[in-house]
Write an enzyme that holds these catalytic residues in place. Structure first.
Site, PDB file in Angstrom:
ATOM      1  CG  ASP B 140      35.174  41.376  38.822  1.00  0.00           C
ATOM      2  OD1 ASP B 140      35.304  41.953  39.919  1.00  0.00           O
ATOM      3  OD2 ASP B 140      35.026  40.142  38.706  1.00  0.00           O
ATOM      4  CG  ASP B 159      50.647  44.029  43.053  1.00  0.00           C
ATOM      5  OD1 ASP B 159      50.450  44.249  44.259  1.00  0.00           O
ATOM      6  OD2 ASP B 159      51.351  44.754  42.321  1.00  0.00           O
TER       7      ASP B 159
END
Lengths: 281, 281
Positions: B140, B159
């Site tokens: 995560d 990104d």
């Protein structure tokens, strides 16, 4: 191929399609030149198509119109006499008329109905059409450029459709040479030159034809164009007898009129060419 | 042909749709995180979608990947330690690894399957994945940024997908503050920040959240993105403790690697802001 139903507009460029939600059709007619249609879209305002190809939306066409007018007009040291070839919707004309140096604009469009439809459905683009400096000629643009007086223009803006059908002659040496003849020494031409990502060959062809027509320097500028294929568009400028030199930066920075896209920073930036364009140029 | 409904990406944007011709589907799977699909398109090469939103095509993603990597890396005086948050297709990673100054890249992606699918169907993006400087973390990304060592990174590249669902936390002050903590003095962050034409409010929200997180200077850059809504995209950079200053222009001009979109001219041009963006900024 064009897909069109009661709810959506789409243009198929053979590679990608654009769908805009349409709430209703405002106007439709077949002129001797083309089909003109105006839609009310859900989120792009009004849309005008010519032969089902989008040429104008209320939401995003300001970018195209400003970039066809202001870079070349601030590059020229003193643009007085301007001709706009095509551009019958008058969006580019409105931008050109913002320049105090401009004394006369010949707005040359082969299909008068484009202008009349724009006056009705895009009044915001036409609100300066009564400016005494603007002369409207509705005639064949190729014939116009053959007979226009030599060395009578400072700037020519080719606000045309893409090089298909009859319009292909507007992207060839003979036409560019007639434009060269019409320009004064140091005069400049600009024409829309397509998408670098989708049709780089059209752009390099335009540059090659302009070089054959003996322009001294050629420069391509780029800008976003959401309703054109790839959303990325160019215009190519060329100058007669001289290199471009510096633009009138202080005038552009302190211009006495408003723009929404163009400014002096954008002017300096818009001619930067991505590597693959430099390599192909 | 499939419909890629791009309007889902933002509640604020239900305006246009992109259609790409698809010749066949290469891959389809449902991971614990999302649906991953790969198509062979007629003219855009291969296309990867996440939850039916296009994130990558062979034809045009080089622009996005180069613009996420090179402007920030040539702006930083000496980027050694880099983290890429998201970007599991490795297109941005490949560009980052072109820089000799870079000694370590943490590629942090929550969904390992994105990387594995990219390795199979976009091998050209993954050919440097064995570079010893690259470390792949599949975890995560928000947790990663909470626990990463303070002042251990020079550059962070976000990104990511757009700010919907869980991803919205990646566009908020708390996350940006964790990034700030991870950066060394003078360190820089960059994140994709949407379309100026379609979602200007997202862009100004990102700037506002970055300001709240105490970055010293913020700058937005722009570039074409044919398969994103409007075809026009931005990334927003911010710097810790210092203003941006000059970029390493000579290095960029004489870089020892190839690019297809980025070059030093584009670097200088990409931060020029259209008038309506300056007015909203």
């Amino acid at each position: 191929m064009i897909l069109l139903d009661e709810e959506k507009f789409s243009e198929n460029t053979s590679v990608m399609r654009l769908y805009l939600e349409v709430s209703h059709k405002l106007h439709e007619e077949k002129t001797p030149h083309q089909d003109i249609t105006v839609y009310e879209t859900e989120t792009f305002g009004r849309l005008m198509t010519l032969n089902n190809i989008p040429v104008l939306t209320s939401r995003n066409s300001f970018i195209y119109n400003e970039m066809m007018a202001h870079p070349i007009l601030f590059n020229h040291p003193n643009p007085k006499d301007v001709a706009i070839v095509g551009g019958g919707n008058c969006g580019t004309l409105k931008e050109v008329l913002k320049h105090d140096t401009v004394k006369q604009v010949m707005q040359v469009e082969s299909d008068e109905r484009v202008t009349r439809v724009s006056e009705k459905y895009f009044p915001e683009l036409c609100e300066e059409n009564n400016d005494s400096r603007a002369t409207f000629l509705f005639e064949d643009v190729i014939t116009y450029m053959q007979k226009v007086e030599s060395e009578s223009l400072d700037v020519i803006i080719l606000d045309t459709t893409d090089p298909v059908g009859q319009a292909k002659y507007l992207f060839q040496e003979t036409f560019y040479r007639n434009c060269l003849n019409a320009l004064r020494e140091g005069g400049m031409i600009v024409g829309q030159s397509g998408s670098p990502l989708m049709t780089m060959a059209i752009l390099t062809d335009i540059c090659a034809e302009m070089r054959k027509a003996d322009y001294t320097e050629i420069q391509t500028i780029q800008f976003p164009a959401a309703t054109c294929p790839s959303g990325w568009w160019t215009a190519t400028m060329a100058r007669k007898g001289q290199k471009f030199g510096d633009f009138r930066e202080q005038m552009a920075r302190h211009k006495p009129f408003d723009t929404r896209y163009y400014n002096a920073d954008i002017h300096k930036a818009c001619s930067a060419m991505p590597q693959f364009m430099q390599d192909a140029y």
